[in-house]
Scaffold this active site. Structure first.
Site, PDB file in Angstrom:
ATOM      1  N   ARG A  88       0.845  -1.203   0.000  1.00 32.70           N
ATOM      2  CA  ARG A  88       0.000   0.000   0.000  1.00 32.70           C
ATOM      3  C   ARG A  88       0.877   1.248   0.000  1.00 32.70           C
ATOM      4  O   ARG A  88       1.935   1.289   0.657  1.00 32.70           O
ATOM      5  CB  ARG A  88      -0.888  -0.005   1.243  1.00 32.70           C
ATOM      6  N   THR A 375      -8.913   0.311  -9.997  1.00 36.28           N
ATOM      7  CA  THR A 375      -8.321  -0.925  -9.482  1.00 36.28           C
ATOM      8  C   THR A 375      -8.436  -2.098 -10.453  1.00 36.28           C
ATOM      9  O   THR A 375      -9.224  -2.089 -11.381  1.00 36.28           O
ATOM     10  CB  THR A 375      -8.934  -1.286  -8.114  1.00 36.28           C
ATOM     11  N   GLU A 395      -5.764   3.850  -7.852  1.00 37.08           N
ATOM     12  CA  GLU A 395      -6.946   4.433  -7.214  1.00 37.08           C
ATOM     13  C   GLU A 395      -8.012   4.755  -8.241  1.00 37.08           C
ATOM     14  O   GLU A 395      -8.625   3.851  -8.782  1.00 37.08           O
ATOM     15  CB  GLU A 395      -6.594   5.641  -6.342  1.00 37.08           C
ATOM     16  N   ASP A 415      -7.812   8.355  -0.509  1.00 37.21           N
ATOM     17  CA  ASP A 415      -8.501   7.327   0.272  1.00 37.21           C
ATOM     18  C   ASP A 415      -8.500   7.661   1.763  1.00 37.21           C
ATOM     19  O   ASP A 415      -9.176   7.004   2.552  1.00 37.21           O
ATOM     20  CB  ASP A 415      -7.860   5.956   0.065  1.00 37.21           C
ATOM     21  N   SER A 439      -8.085   0.908   2.731  1.00 39.10           N
ATOM     22  CA  SER A 439      -8.462   0.404   1.410  1.00 39.10           C
ATOM     23  C   SER A 439      -9.667  -0.519   1.540  1.00 39.10           C
ATOM     24  O   SER A 439      -9.993  -0.992   2.636  1.00 39.10           O
ATOM     25  CB  SER A 439      -7.287  -0.364   0.800  1.00 39.10           C
ATOM     26  N   SER A 440     -10.325  -0.778   0.410  1.00 34.74           N
ATOM     27  CA  SER A 440     -11.382  -1.789   0.356  1.00 34.74           C
ATOM     28  C   SER A 440     -10.945  -3.023  -0.426  1.00 34.74           C
ATOM     29  O   SER A 440     -11.741  -3.942  -0.615  1.00 34.74           O
ATOM     30  CB  SER A 440     -12.637  -1.201  -0.315  1.00 34.74           C
ATOM     31  N   GLY A 462     -13.331   0.092  -6.239  1.00 35.30           N
ATOM     32  CA  GLY A 462     -13.370   1.053  -5.134  1.00 35.30           C
ATOM     33  C   GLY A 462     -14.026   0.463  -3.899  1.00 35.30           C
ATOM     34  O   GLY A 462     -13.841  -0.715  -3.572  1.00 35.30           O
TER      35      GLY A 462
END
Length: 564
Positions: A88, A375, A395, A415, A439-440, A462
């Site tokens: 990340r 993504t 992103e 984010d 993050s997801s 997202g």
């Protein structure tokens, strides 16, 4: 059920692929072929993932690349070990909590923040992939870059999806380098079929292939990257030292049981693993196998579970180096069962509030950070059963729109929560120097009762990623759909706001019933990018079957039976 399956079979633009020993499912055919090339050469799942990701940097620049970050789960069946790798992006050392706040105290608009130097975090994908390759690679690092370098030099045909996204994006033209690369001289988007070459990226990849990730994080590439961020009309503060200091991390996966299976996902700073497992845990007390797919009941239960899961993730999840995330409490079976009692069969709860799991020691404010739907995801299983599920991103579509030496930089710092506090209480996901934004992304591994790998998958999209992955899992595990059918099934869910159903899908037929139950229903575009590989019994051994999202350009490719 029969009618639902008929619709799914028609919707599957890509039929499920099958292979006896290895398979790659990726968001673009060029990337999948690069991965298969490495596997055919005796490479590992990790080798194939790296080769595929380098190609995605070129052919799917709107979604991911070396200017972004990634989360990766690796399964080693010989050692019976899951490794979770965190690539990340991080906030620069100079970052402050008011990064996205205007002088009048009002947060910036999302578009204003994205297309600026302030949105760019320190890229982590390359450092993470090199870190993982040292442990799980079999082919030489340099070999893995050959497909992407060749394609960048020879060129590839612009796809319909890439053309549409370029044409629809007004921000790309604000960056001179991006405008020149993605548009014709008259300013129109590159047409479908246009042969797009990228010698600048080829040169960068050659340098990284020869010298390792240090070639990216130190030296001329790092200098140009930092200079480009500083040169924006709204400049950022990322420095060469920030790049040199970046470190990838190995973390412990989060795992929980759902019915007979053990499911594992990515831990914080991603909320994906926690939230997917929470949705499943909240649905555990319902006999989902008896709920008709595509029915109002299915959407109701799934959306209510989503409301509760998103409420907790918005409140509690952030970078664990900065906030104490009560992971065990959030996934405790008793806690989730208690929370699930808030799901009533005949009425929507509307908006859910965060619960109070064990281990929660800090009172945070509620965070409604927006996440752009960019993504990509790829899944690989090699001939030895080693498995990679990797979700990577810049992103939003085309990231920050800053093109440097042939690749785009991320806008990952958007984010973070734009405001540092809510109601006088700090937000777990506020901006802080060196911090990784929440993050997801939800790369996921599913294990059968005997401990063998049953399924690996993940998605783009997202903050909707969590619902996309959970839907595919309910589809395969409860409704016994094939992986391809589960991926193609209409998307649905709630992110603790409206109940969202996929526009143009069969779910629009149940919208009135949902509204009668108190659901605020919105039919929206839900362009997931779910890619996965499943293992099923077949003859003397197991057979791999792939699933690729028909909403994008993905494919699943494996070895033909004659190569087995």
């Amino acid at each position: 059920m029969k009618r639902f399956l008929q619709i799914l079979l028609l919707a599957c633009a890509l039929s499920a692929q099958a292979a006896p020993s290895y398979m790659v499912a990726a968001a673009n055919p060029h990337a999948a072929r690069a991965g298969v090339e490495m596997l055919r050469a005796g490479g590992s799942a990790l080798d194939a993932a790296i080769a595929a990701q380098m190609v995605l940097t070129l052919v799917e620049p709107q979604s991911s690349g070396i200017g972004g970050g990634a989360f990766l789960l690796h399964w080693d069946p010989a050692a019976k070990k899951i490794a979770a790798y965190d690539g990340r992006e991080t906030a620069p050392a100079a970052a402050r909590t008011d990064r996205f706040v205007r002088p009048d105290g009002v947060p910036m608009g999302l578009g204003e923040a994205i297309a600026s130097g302030r949105s760019v975090g320190v890229p982590g994908a390359l450092r993470m992939l090199e870190f993982a390759h040292a442990k799980h690679g079999r082919l030489p690092w340099k070999r893995l870059f050959a497909p992407a370098i060749h394609l960048a030099e020879q060129g590839f045909a612009v796809s319909p999806r890439l053309h549409r996204l370029i044409a629809a994006d007004p921000l790309l033209k604000r960056n001179a380098a991006a405008r020149a690369y993605f548009h014709l001289a008259d300013g129109s988007a590159l047409p479908v079929g246009h042969r797009l070459r990228n010698p600048a990226l080829a040169a960068v990849l050659r340098e990284i292939a020869a010298k390792g990730a240090d070639a990216f994080y130190r030296g001329s590439i790092a200098r140009d990257l930092a200079a480009a961020v500083a040169a924006q009309p709204r400049p950022g503060d990322l420095t060469e030292q920030d790049l040199a200091d970046y470190r990838a991390l190995e973390r412990e996966a989060v795992c929980a049981r759902y019915r007979a299976q053990r499911i594992c996902g990515m831990p914080p700073p991603s909320s994906g693993g926690i939230a997917v497992l929470a949705i499943l845990g909240l649905l555990e007390r319902f006999d989902m196998a008896r709920v008709r797919p595509g029915s109002a009941e299915a959407v109701h239960l799934f959306s209510e579970a989503g409301r509760l899961a998103y409420a907790d993730r918005d409140y509690y999840v952030g970078d664990p180096a900065f906030v104490q995330v009560p992971v065990a409490g959030l996934l405790d079976a008793g806690y989730l069962r208690e929370r699930s009692m808030l799901i009533r069969p005949g009425k929507s709860m509307g908006r859910a509030f965060a619960g109070k799991p064990a281990g929660a020691t800090v009172s945070f404010g509620a965070d409604a950070t927006q996440e752009a739907a960019g993504t990509t995801h790829l899944t690989v299983i090699d001939a030895r059963g080693n498995t990679v599920a990797m979700t990577s991103t810049v992103e939003s579509a085309f990231g920050s729109r800053i093109l440097v030496r042939g690749f785009l930089l991320n806008n990952q710092l958007t984010d973070f929560a734009f405001l540092p506090e809510e109601g006088g209480r700090p937000l777990a996901n506020r901006v802080e120097a060196g911090k990784r934004p929440r993050s997801s992304m939800a790369p996921t591994l599913v294990f059968a009762p005997d401990g063998s790998l049953q399924l690996a998958l993940g998605s783009a999209g997202g903050s909707q990623i969590i619902n996309y992955v959970a839907k595919a899992l309910v589809g395969t595990l409860d409704w016994k759909l094939s992986l391809q059918q589960a991926i193609a099934a209409p998307n649905m869910g709630s992110r603790n706001g409206d109940t969202e159903i996929e526009r143009g899908s069969a779910l629009e037929r149940v919208a009135a019933t949902l509204q009668a139950l108190g659901h605020p229903v919105q039919a929206i575009e839900m362009v997931s990018g779910t890619q996965g590989v499943a293992r099923r019994a077949g003859g003397p051994g197991s057979i791999l079957t792939g699933g690729a999202d028909p909403r994008r350009e993905g494919v699943a490719l494996g070895n033909p039976r004659r190569d087995h």
